[in-house]
Design a protein around this motif. Structure first.
Motif, PDB file in Angstrom:
ATOM      1  N   ILE A  76       0.857  -1.196   0.000  1.00  0.00           N
ATOM      2  CA  ILE A  76       0.000   0.000   0.000  1.00  0.00           C
ATOM      3  C   ILE A  76       0.889   1.239   0.000  1.00  0.00           C
ATOM      4  O   ILE A  76       1.726   1.418   0.889  1.00  0.00           O
ATOM      5  CB  ILE A  76      -0.929   0.037   1.247  1.00  0.00           C
ATOM      6  CG1 ILE A  76      -1.692  -1.284   1.408  1.00  0.00           C
ATOM      7  CG2 ILE A  76      -1.890   1.225   1.168  1.00  0.00           C
ATOM      8  CD1 ILE A  76      -2.602  -1.635   0.265  1.00  0.00           C
ATOM      9  N   ASN A  93       1.684   8.565   0.504  1.00  0.00           N
ATOM     10  CA  ASN A  93       2.207   9.654  -0.334  1.00  0.00           C
ATOM     11  C   ASN A  93       3.687   9.448  -0.664  1.00  0.00           C
ATOM     12  O   ASN A  93       4.333  10.352  -1.187  1.00  0.00           O
ATOM     13  CB  ASN A  93       1.979  11.007   0.361  1.00  0.00           C
ATOM     14  CG  ASN A  93       1.990  12.152  -0.621  1.00  0.00           C
ATOM     15  OD1 ASN A  93       1.526  12.006  -1.755  1.00  0.00           O
ATOM     16  ND2 ASN A  93       2.536  13.280  -0.220  1.00  0.00           N
ATOM     17  N   SER A 128       6.304   9.446   1.168  1.00  0.00           N
ATOM     18  CA  SER A 128       7.227  10.399   1.797  1.00  0.00           C
ATOM     19  C   SER A 128       8.098   9.776   2.883  1.00  0.00           C
ATOM     20  O   SER A 128       8.841  10.473   3.571  1.00  0.00           O
ATOM     21  CB  SER A 128       6.455  11.598   2.362  1.00  0.00           C
ATOM     22  OG  SER A 128       5.605  11.194   3.404  1.00  0.00           O
ATOM     23  N   SER A 140       0.234  10.933   3.789  1.00  0.00           N
ATOM     24  CA  SER A 140      -1.206  10.695   3.759  1.00  0.00           C
ATOM     25  C   SER A 140      -1.662  10.340   5.177  1.00  0.00           C
ATOM     26  O   SER A 140      -0.833  10.008   6.043  1.00  0.00           O
ATOM     27  CB  SER A 140      -1.519   9.519   2.822  1.00  0.00           C
ATOM     28  OG  SER A 140      -0.975   8.330   3.376  1.00  0.00           O
ATOM     29  N   GLY A 200       4.614  12.238  13.909  1.00  0.00           N
ATOM     30  CA  GLY A 200       4.575  13.275  14.931  1.00  0.00           C
ATOM     31  C   GLY A 200       5.617  14.337  14.673  1.00  0.00           C
ATOM     32  O   GLY A 200       6.574  14.120  13.927  1.00  0.00           O
TER      33      GLY A 200
HETATM   34  C1  LIG Z   1      10.428  16.808   4.128  1.00  0.00           C
HETATM   35  C2  LIG Z   1       9.842  15.730   5.014  1.00  0.00           C
HETATM   36  C3  LIG Z   1       9.542  16.019   6.337  1.00  0.00           C
HETATM   37  C4  LIG Z   1       9.006  15.025   7.161  1.00  0.00           C
HETATM   38  N1  LIG Z   1       8.701  15.352   8.454  1.00  0.00           N
HETATM   39  C5  LIG Z   1       8.155  14.421   9.262  1.00  0.00           C
HETATM   40  C6  LIG Z   1       7.809  14.736  10.612  1.00  0.00           C
HETATM   41  O1  LIG Z   1       7.956  15.855  11.083  1.00  0.00           O
HETATM   42  N2  LIG Z   1       7.291  13.747  11.381  1.00  0.00           N
HETATM   43  C7  LIG Z   1       7.081  12.486  10.913  1.00  0.00           C
HETATM   44  O2  LIG Z   1       6.583  11.638  11.662  1.00  0.00           O
HETATM   45  N3  LIG Z   1       7.399  12.148   9.640  1.00  0.00           N
HETATM   46  C8  LIG Z   1       7.927  13.083   8.802  1.00  0.00           C
HETATM   47  N4  LIG Z   1       8.257  12.751   7.517  1.00  0.00           N
HETATM   48  C9  LIG Z   1       8.092  11.360   7.062  1.00  0.00           C
HETATM   49  C10 LIG Z   1       6.727  11.023   6.427  1.00  0.00           C
HETATM   50  O3  LIG Z   1       6.107  12.186   5.895  1.00  0.00           O
HETATM   51  C11 LIG Z   1       5.806  10.365   7.441  1.00  0.00           C
HETATM   52  O4  LIG Z   1       6.359   9.170   7.936  1.00  0.00           O
HETATM   53  C12 LIG Z   1       4.430  10.056   6.844  1.00  0.00           C
HETATM   54  O5  LIG Z   1       3.563   9.646   7.872  1.00  0.00           O
HETATM   55  C13 LIG Z   1       4.479   8.952   5.776  1.00  0.00           C
HETATM   56  O6  LIG Z   1       3.225   8.928   5.125  1.00  0.00           O
HETATM   57  P1  LIG Z   1       3.057   8.503   3.598  1.00  0.00           P
HETATM   58  O7  LIG Z   1       1.615   8.581   3.289  1.00  0.00           O
HETATM   59  O8  LIG Z   1       3.952   9.291   2.734  1.00  0.00           O
HETATM   60  O9  LIG Z   1       3.502   6.993   3.677  1.00  0.00           O
HETATM   61  P2  LIG Z   1       4.394   6.165   2.654  1.00  0.00           P
HETATM   62  O10 LIG Z   1       5.790   6.695   2.654  1.00  0.00           O
HETATM   63  O11 LIG Z   1       3.714   6.078   1.334  1.00  0.00           O
HETATM   64  O12 LIG Z   1       4.350   4.723   3.343  1.00  0.00           O
HETATM   65  C14 LIG Z   1       4.921   4.527   4.629  1.00  0.00           C
HETATM   66  C15 LIG Z   1       4.446   3.167   5.147  1.00  0.00           C
HETATM   67  O13 LIG Z   1       3.054   3.238   5.430  1.00  0.00           O
HETATM   68  C16 LIG Z   1       2.359   2.191   4.721  1.00  0.00           C
HETATM   69  N5  LIG Z   1       1.036   2.713   4.368  1.00  0.00           N
HETATM   70  C17 LIG Z   1       0.729   3.889   3.777  1.00  0.00           C
HETATM   71  N6  LIG Z   1      -0.597   4.037   3.698  1.00  0.00           N
HETATM   72  C18 LIG Z   1      -1.150   2.911   4.228  1.00  0.00           C
HETATM   73  C19 LIG Z   1      -2.486   2.466   4.432  1.00  0.00           C
HETATM   74  N7  LIG Z   1      -3.532   3.202   4.062  1.00  0.00           N
HETATM   75  N8  LIG Z   1      -2.670   1.262   5.021  1.00  0.00           N
HETATM   76  C20 LIG Z   1      -1.617   0.491   5.393  1.00  0.00           C
HETATM   77  N9  LIG Z   1      -0.336   0.851   5.221  1.00  0.00           N
HETATM   78  C21 LIG Z   1      -0.107   2.063   4.652  1.00  0.00           C
HETATM   79  C22 LIG Z   1       3.223   1.883   3.520  1.00  0.00           C
HETATM   80  O14 LIG Z   1       2.942   0.582   3.034  1.00  0.00           O
HETATM   81  C23 LIG Z   1       4.609   2.026   4.137  1.00  0.00           C
HETATM   82  O15 LIG Z   1       4.936   0.847   4.834  1.00  0.00           O
HETATM   83  C24 LIG Z   1       8.779  13.731   6.660  1.00  0.00           C
HETATM   84  C25 LIG Z   1       9.078  13.441   5.312  1.00  0.00           C
HETATM   85  C26 LIG Z   1       9.590  14.442   4.496  1.00  0.00           C
HETATM   86  C27 LIG Z   1       9.886  14.121   3.048  1.00  0.00           C
END
Ligand SMILES: Cc1cc2nc3c(=O)[nH]c(=O)nc-3n(C[C@H](O)[C@H](O)[C@H](O)COP(=O)(O)OP(=O)(O)OC[C@H]3O[C@@H](n4cnc5c(N)ncnc54)[C@H](O)[C@@H]3O)c2cc1C
Length: 305
Positions: free
Chosen positions: A66, A69, A71, A133, A143
């Protein structure tokens, strides 16, 4: 993984063909801007589609991943030899009812935070600058500053591998530092209900602006990254340990320990996933040998490294 015509036709009975893309470049879908192709990417727009696909993949033994975003994700240069599922359509919805916000797992945290601010709801300011996301934020218990998802989540709706939708209360989510029950299960987050407090709209907006300013001042937001590459080790900071190990600006290929914030590995423009992975390993080795601290990646690895 070979995808037979039969297999593709069966998927096309569940979702329209225009939402099935073979060999999709994952660099486009990750904030690191690296990674090879996914064998098949599916964009899923409603619960029926998701349930039918998951049940079918589990019955036929096809592996899937899955994507939120992208990230917090490092995809191998060789790509991912499986099916990547993206949540869109009804999974991107946001509805507000009093102090509660219910949002689909595919909605962006930034959008939900701004919706909360527009409704004078406080408690989500911390999340406005996290580029993930809602689903990804639940998995990672995202967090920042004074907030964390675990503190605002009321319930989480998930889909089990058997195709059943369950509503999980916060208490059983096993939220911990950058983790939750979802990381160690095969649940898919589909919808989340958040509980916020009434606040002052101007104050909420001011706090969000202030936190955005702090991010711009301290983080290398001008270059692709996945945020903090490593988890914070107990009683310490990854960035400080990396800096003290003399690795500020350490670079392999196009992957570099950020000069601005050593906790970030950035893509200076021409990094491969293996450059980034090599920097991760070198940082771990040097910090371990210098300070006897094992740095654990916060970033999720997908594919073979
Ligand atoms: C510039 C920058 C700053 C950031 N700052 C922070 C911060 O301050 N704090 C922080 O905690 N993180 C931070 N992050 C990291 C990131 O944004 C977080 O970890 C965020 O929660 C990841 O979400 P995503 O949707 O991009 O997940 P993804 O990177 O797409 O996936 C991460 C994991 O979640 C799983 N996943 C995603 N959606 C689902 C779903 N619906 N069901 C089951 N599994 C799922 C994926 O399979 C994967 O294992 C930062 C990243 C960047 C690039």
């Amino acid at each position: 993984m070979r995808l037979s015509e039969d297999f593709l036709q069966n998927i096309a009975k569940i979702i329209p063909q225009e939402r099935m893309i073979q060999n999709e470049d994952m660099a486009v879908h990750t904030s690191f801007r690296v990674g090879g192709p996914a064998r098949l990417m599916l964009t899923v727009e409603n619960r029926d589609e998701l349930k039918n696909l998951v049940v079918y993949f589990n019955r036929t033994g096809h592996k899937y991943f899955i994507l939120g975003n992208g990230s917090n994700l490092l995809v191998s240069d060789k790509g991912y030899d499986g099916i990547v599922i993206r949540l869109s359509g009804e999974f991107a919805g946001i509805t507000v009812d009093g102090q509660k916000i219910t949002c689909g797992a595919g909605a962006l945290l930034s959008q939900v935070s701004h919706e909360a601010a527009d409704r004078s709801l406080s408690g989500m300011e911390f999340a406005s600058g996290i580029p993930g996301s809602v689903g990804g934020a639940i998995v990672m218990n995202a967090g920042a500053y004074d907030g964390e998802m675990s503190r605002i989540v009321e319930t989480v709706e998930v889909l089990t591998p058997e195709g059943e939708f369950l509503t999980l209360e916060n208490m059983i989510m096993e939220f911990g530092y950058r983790t939750s029950i979802i990381r160690n299960s095969e649940y898919i987050v589909t919808e989340v209900t958040l509980s916020l407090q009434n606040g002052d709209r101007e104050e909420i907006a001011a706090k969000m602006n202030d936190l955005a300013g702090q991010r711009r001042a301290r983080q290398p937001l001008d270059l692709p990254s996945a945020g903090s590459t490593f988890k914070r080790p107990e009683g310490n900071y990854a960035g400080k340990l990396i800096m003290d190990a003399g690795m500020r600006g350490f670079q392999i290929g196009g992957a570099r320990v950020s000069d601005k914030h050593c906790g970030f590995i950035v893509n200076v423009g021409y990094a491969s996933a293996s450059d980034i992975y090599d920097v991760i390993c070198e940082v771990q080795d040097r910090v371990k040998s210098r300070f006897n601290v094992k740095l654990e990646p916060e970033v999720i690895l997908l594919g073979d490294f």
